[in-house]
Design a protein around this motif. Structure first.
Motif, mmCIF file in Angstrom:
data_model
loop_
_atom_site.group_PDB
_atom_site.id
_atom_site.type_symbol
_atom_site.label_atom_id
_atom_site.label_comp_id
_atom_site.label_asym_id
_atom_site.label_seq_id
_atom_site.Cartn_x
_atom_site.Cartn_y
_atom_site.Cartn_z
ATOM 1 N N ALA A 273 -2.006 14.305 2.652
ATOM 2 C CA ALA A 273 -1.437 13.070 2.577
ATOM 3 C C ALA A 273 -2.496 12.448 1.784
ATOM 4 O O ALA A 273 -3.711 12.676 2.003
ATOM 5 C CB ALA A 273 -1.012 12.392 3.601
ATOM 6 N N MET A 274 -2.173 11.640 0.516
ATOM 7 C CA MET A 274 -3.192 10.925 -0.148
ATOM 8 C C MET A 274 -2.834 9.430 0.091
ATOM 9 O O MET A 274 -1.636 9.104 0.642
ATOM 10 C CB MET A 274 -2.972 11.157 -1.582
ATOM 11 N N TYR A 275 -3.850 8.544 -0.088
ATOM 12 C CA TYR A 275 -3.503 7.259 -0.057
ATOM 13 C C TYR A 275 -4.526 6.541 -0.971
ATOM 14 O O TYR A 275 -5.505 6.756 -1.228
ATOM 15 C CB TYR A 275 -3.990 6.760 1.265
ATOM 16 N N VAL A 276 -4.187 4.926 -1.127
ATOM 17 C CA VAL A 276 -5.071 4.154 -1.576
ATOM 18 C C VAL A 276 -5.244 2.942 -0.443
ATOM 19 O O VAL A 276 -4.161 2.580 -0.144
ATOM 20 C CB VAL A 276 -4.399 3.499 -2.963
ATOM 21 N N GLU A 277 -6.221 2.448 -0.553
ATOM 22 C CA GLU A 277 -6.562 1.527 0.583
ATOM 23 C C GLU A 277 -7.195 0.151 -0.129
ATOM 24 O O GLU A 277 -8.248 -0.017 -0.576
ATOM 25 C CB GLU A 277 -7.448 1.798 1.686
ATOM 26 N N GLY A 278 -6.456 -1.105 0.112
ATOM 27 C CA GLY A 278 -6.958 -2.263 -0.554
ATOM 28 C C GLY A 278 -8.117 -2.660 0.502
ATOM 29 O O GLY A 278 -7.847 -2.725 1.567
ATOM 30 N N THR A 279 -9.261 -2.959 0.215
ATOM 31 C CA THR A 279 -10.453 -3.198 0.872
ATOM 32 C C THR A 279 -11.214 -4.462 0.432
ATOM 33 O O THR A 279 -10.970 -5.022 -0.666
ATOM 34 C CB THR A 279 -11.509 -2.112 0.980
ATOM 35 N N ARG B 260 -1.031 0.302 6.727
ATOM 36 C CA ARG B 260 -1.400 1.438 5.719
ATOM 37 C C ARG B 260 -1.026 2.628 6.154
ATOM 38 O O ARG B 260 -0.268 3.457 5.531
ATOM 39 C CB ARG B 260 -2.674 1.360 5.137
ATOM 40 N N PRO B 261 -1.138 2.992 7.495
ATOM 41 C CA PRO B 261 -0.542 4.419 7.999
ATOM 42 C C PRO B 261 1.022 4.475 7.782
ATOM 43 O O PRO B 261 1.432 5.509 7.342
ATOM 44 C CB PRO B 261 -0.928 4.350 9.396
ATOM 45 N N GLN B 262 1.666 3.353 8.007
ATOM 46 C CA GLN B 262 3.155 3.337 7.957
ATOM 47 C C GLN B 262 3.592 3.668 6.491
ATOM 48 O O GLN B 262 4.678 4.163 6.173
ATOM 49 C CB GLN B 262 3.592 1.923 8.382
ATOM 50 N N GLY B 263 2.809 2.620 5.384
ATOM 51 C CA GLY B 263 3.084 2.840 4.300
ATOM 52 C C GLY B 263 2.792 4.386 3.930
ATOM 53 O O GLY B 263 3.721 4.907 2.627
ATOM 54 N N CYS B 264 1.696 4.796 4.136
ATOM 55 C CA CYS B 264 1.416 6.255 3.716
ATOM 56 C C CYS B 264 2.372 7.112 4.283
ATOM 57 O O CYS B 264 2.708 8.325 3.542
ATOM 58 C CB CYS B 264 0.061 6.661 4.155
ATOM 59 N N TYR B 265 2.730 6.968 5.264
ATOM 60 C CA TYR B 265 3.801 7.955 6.072
ATOM 61 C C TYR B 265 4.998 7.823 5.249
ATOM 62 O O TYR B 265 5.731 8.842 4.925
ATOM 63 C CB TYR B 265 4.179 7.383 7.604
ATOM 64 N N GLN C 258 0.887 -1.176 -0.025
ATOM 65 C CA GLN C 258 0.034 0.020 -0.089
ATOM 66 C C GLN C 258 0.898 1.225 -0.052
ATOM 67 O O GLN C 258 0.554 2.522 -0.286
ATOM 68 C CB GLN C 258 -0.890 0.084 1.084
ATOM 69 N N LEU C 259 2.020 1.209 0.316
ATOM 70 C CA LEU C 259 3.116 2.228 0.346
ATOM 71 C C LEU C 259 2.918 3.033 -0.976
ATOM 72 O O LEU C 259 3.134 4.339 -1.105
ATOM 73 C CB LEU C 259 4.517 1.828 0.661
ATOM 74 N N VAL C 260 2.803 2.660 -2.203
ATOM 75 C CA VAL C 260 2.987 3.131 -3.501
ATOM 76 C C VAL C 260 1.832 4.157 -3.618
ATOM 77 O O VAL C 260 1.779 5.113 -4.401
ATOM 78 C CB VAL C 260 2.819 1.936 -4.466
ATOM 79 N N GLY C 261 0.454 3.868 -2.815
ATOM 80 C CA GLY C 261 -0.254 4.663 -2.993
ATOM 81 C C GLY C 261 -0.837 5.126 -4.179
ATOM 82 O O GLY C 261 -1.042 4.351 -5.292
#
Length: 818
Positions: free
Chosen positions: A473-479, A381-386, A349-352
């Motif tokens: 901050a932007m993110y993509v989350e696998g759900t 995910r918070p760690q990857g987004c960070y 998820q880090l690649v966002g």
């Protein structure tokens, strides 16, 4: 025949609309919960025997002796158990729930410590007594002798490997997870610009209002066991109990009553107590109960978050990524019962939402003498987004560019979906983004937060003696990962519609959202729909509530089940009304001819007719008996392949996960006298595909943002070098109050998923994912100091600003980082 069932369309009076999908329907469960009519674990079994545990005060020690003699004189003591009392599978290590080929040195504990304690708080002795007070008194009289062993705390100590947490894992590495796309070294060498930096994110933990708890009752008459447990995975707990206690699965019932919060800590299964309490209930032939106290939760339940991240990135003159190389050390605590799901999620998820042409991620998941690490809301995910978002900020600063512009230049475009990152997600399936509009998210966010007007606000804050900063901050989350969930929908002769699914609820609003789906699909008033979750007596096959999957998985399964019921209802009604089923519709609980609502039959009557009867138990049942109508004596009453009753069971199993997305922005003000950090504005743009209930989605976002603020500014598990948790109470472990959580501006974007019938993506974890990154960026913008470790306290910020060696960031530009 037709006249017997005809009814005027207005005969039900002022009907409640059934067009509920997508509407902000108030949560149906709240009235019961906020007026004290909830039924939580501790509300069950007041007459049960009570359990308490002797837990290790040491982080790493060998148990040399256990002396229980002094406890035997305590009046009301019923039983004492140590490891030596465990038999069969109970004496074996707890399972590794999610094996993985890169988890090369998995280790799990025992229900009760066998020889060596590996973290403070491990259960060594279980005491059963007439009540909890007596059980605690008995625990106080038990003497456990220990030989202390060297302690490993934190990822840096684990990396050094001067000491081993497990003597057969000398390097402390449980797993080395590696994913790579392209030749990273060559791409970095060819990049116009590169930079490298190291940052940390610290250990935190879930703090549900209700801790864990288990109540078990054994019925010797039929050798059956009923267990109530505060869990996120009742069917999985059931399977674990059956396996460990060597019981037939059909003889074990597990029910999750009302659960006062989970946030991930209750997805672990089985917790030792979920095995030990049923074991004692069977052995003693008495109901037995344990409820976790707050200190137990701090020292023996799961934590998460801590990572060391070393990042190298290549980019061109315009700030576009050319290569990304990330090296992570992840603290998995003393054991790995949940495998390496958290590191995998971080890695993938880090690649966002960005195009990353060449990517390599290497994660060493390491053992420490601290509580186990399993998913906490966000789950890696918070760690990857960070990692990714702080990288974007660094590129913007190095190139002197606006942070929003750098992000815009790297975003995946709407015409690039489905977008394949060529990575493998936590479900073993490819990371292929199904749909989205990431530029649209960014545009909405900058407008919502007033990104372009920040300099005016900064000047106004300066006049008041405050430092103001803004970050995003932007993110993509696998759900919605699989493998499946199921749903059962049944219409009763009373008109009530019973809905059940196996996954559990911990406050997400499932009772309302699932009822909305069924009311919409089946055309019935929502008041007629009753939803049950987490009860293996009602639905025995399920996976659990985690990874923002409830709406995606059970929502779609329930929709499919409702469609099955509708198909059967139209067929039966068509026979009764002597019309083609394709000419019928269901509205407000009436099956009627399209365009001719006067020709209709109540759905409740269809439910009666679906079950051919010999005996009439009431007036409604008469309509289904053998002499009630002419019938067709050339056909059997129940057709081949059919079944009595108006009900249907269906399952939804996705080909892969859906990918939700979003963008957050935070504005902070910092007092230069106290260095207190105040989040004065918070903006969220969220895309979870089709929205079932916007009110519930916004509630989930609000809760997630509150935890994001906590993770950025307050919440950390502070261990000392001896593995002692220094803040194991709410006096010392800080969480944000309502006064610390800002008002939240929310905008929605909907890009339905093409992967499931309802177009849903998950929403439960989204609010927490970008918080740490966005707030770190805002603090850095306000102070001009590099923020490289989170959470950050006022004292730490003061020390950072005071220390000239920290270095200053380049002068500010409008909308730029700092």
């Amino acid at each position: 025949m037709r006249s017997a069932f005809c009814t005027e369309s207005g005969s039900r009076g002022a009907a409640v609309t059934t067009k509920l999908f997508g509407e902000p329907v108030r949560r149906r469960e709240d009235g019961r919960l906020i007026t004290g009519r909830g039924r939580y674990l501790d509300d069950i079994g007041h007459d049960a025997l009570a359990v308490a545990f002797v837990r290790s005060p040491h982080a790493h020690a060998r148990v040399t002796d256990i002396d229980v003699d002094a406890a035997l004189d305590v009046e009301g003591l019923v039983a004492v158990y140590t490891y030596e009392d465990l038999l069969g599978p109970m004496a074996e290590p707890l399972p590794v729930l999610i094996p993985h080929p890169q988890l090369t040195a998995p280790r799990t504990g025992y229900p009760l410590v066998r020889d060596v304690v590996h973290h403070m708080g491990e259960a060594v002795v279980m005491v059963v007594a007439t009540d909890r007070y007596v059980a605690e008194d008995a625990c106080d009289r038990i003497t456990v002798s220990y030989e202390q062993l060297p302690v490993v705390v934190g990822v840096d100590a684990a990396r050094e490997a001067r000491h081993a947490v497990h003597e057969d894992v000398p390097d402390n590495v449980a797993a080395r997870h590696h994913q790579e796309t392209g030749d990273v070294e060559a791409a970095l060498a060819a990049s116009a610009h590169t930079l490298a930096f190291t940052q940390y994110i610290e250990r935190s933990a879930c703090m549900p209002m209700e801790g864990k708890g288990v109540h078990a009752a054994w019925d010797p008459a039929d050798s059956s066991l009923r267990v109530y447990t505060s869990t996120q995975a009742s069917t999985s707990v059931r399977a674990a109990i059956a396996a460990k206690l060597q019981l037939s699965l059909e003889k074990v019932e597990v029910v999750a009553p009302d659960v006062g919060g989970g946030f991930g800590v209750k997805i672990v299964h089985p917790w030792p107590e979920e095995l030990l309490v049923p074991m004692a209930a069977i052995a003693l032939q008495r109901p037995v109960k344990w409820t976790e106290d707050r200190r137990e939760h701090f020292i023996s339940s799961a934590h998460e978050r801590q990572q060391r991240q070393e990042i190298r990135v290549g980019y061109d003159d315009d700030g576009r990524l050319t290569a990304l190389d990330v090296r992570i050390w992840h603290d998995n605590g003393a054991y790995t019962p949940y495998g390496i799901i958290v590191p995998i999620v971080t890695a993938t998820q880090l690649v966002g939402p960005y195009v990353v042409p060449t990517y390599r991620v290497r994660v060493d998941s390491v053992y420490t003498n601290t509580v186990i690490v399993t998913p906490y809301r966000g789950a890696g995910r918070p760690q990857g987004c960070y990692a990714m978002e702080r990288t974007m900020d660094r590129i913007a600063q190095e190139r002197g560019l606006d942070r929003a512009e750098v992000r815009a230049r790297n975003l995946i475009q709407p015409d690039q979906f489905p977008y394949d990152h060529h990575l493998t997600f936590q479900d073993g399936r490819p990371v292929i983004y199904d749909s989205g509009d990431y530029p649209g998210l960014l545009d909405k966010l900058t407008a919502l937060v007033g990104w372009s007007g920040v300099e005016e606000r900064r000047a106004e804050a300066t006049a008041r003696g405050k430092l103001l900063g803004i970050g995003m901050a932007m993110y993509v989350e696998g759900t919605g990962p699989g493998p499946y969930e199921g749903g059962h929908v049944q219409v009763l002769g009373s008109g009530k519609v019973l809905v059940s699914t196996g996954l559990t609820s911990q406050g997400q609003g499932h009772e309302t959202a699932f009822a909305q789906i069924v009311a919409h699909e089946l055309g019935v008033p929502i008041e007629d729909v009753e939803v049950t979750t987490g009860d293996t007596r009602r639905f025995g096959y399920a996976v659990g509530t985690f990874a923002s999957r409830a709406a995606v998985m059970s929502g779609n399964a329930i929709a499919l089940a409702a469609r099955g019921v509708k198909e059967k209802a139209l067929r039966i009604a068509g026979e009764a009304l002597e019309v083609d089923p394709s000419d019928l519709e269901i509205d407000e609980g009436l099956v009627q001819v399209k365009g001719t609502p006067g020709i209709s039959i109540p759905l409740r009557t269809v439910a009666v007719l679906s079950n051919p009867l010999r005996y009439a138990f009431d007036e409604a049942a008469k309509q289904a008996t053998q002499f009630a109508g002419p019938g067709d004596d050339s056909k059997p009453p129940v057709a081949a392949g059919d079944a009595p009753g108006l009900e249907h069971v269906d399952y939804y199993s996705p080909v892969r996960s859906t990918f939700a997305s979003g963008a957050h922005a935070a504005v902070v003000e910092i007092d230069t006298l106290t260095w207190e950090i105040d989040v004065v504005q918070y903006a969220v743009v969220h895309d979870c595909g089709t929205i079932v209930n916007p009110m519930i989605v916004e509630g989930q976002v609000h809760g997630g943002v509150a935890q994001g603020v906590g993770g950025a500014l307050y919440e950390r598990m502070a261990y000392d070098a001896d593995g002692q948790l220094q803040n194991a109470s709410f006096m010392d472990f800080l969480m944000p109050y309502a006064s610390e959580v800002p008002d939240i501006d929310i905008d929605h974007q909907q890009t339905p998923s093409p992967l499931n019938p309802l177009g849903l993506k998950g929403a439960g974890e989204a609010g927490v994912i970008p918080g740490t990154a966005a707030i770190a960026s805002a603090i850095e913008d306000a102070t001009g100091r590099r923020i490289a470790a989170m959470p950050i306290s006022p004292t730490e910020l003061y020390d950072l600003v005071r220390d000239d060696a920290a270095g200053r960031v380049a002068p500010r530009r409008t909308g730029a980082m700092a």
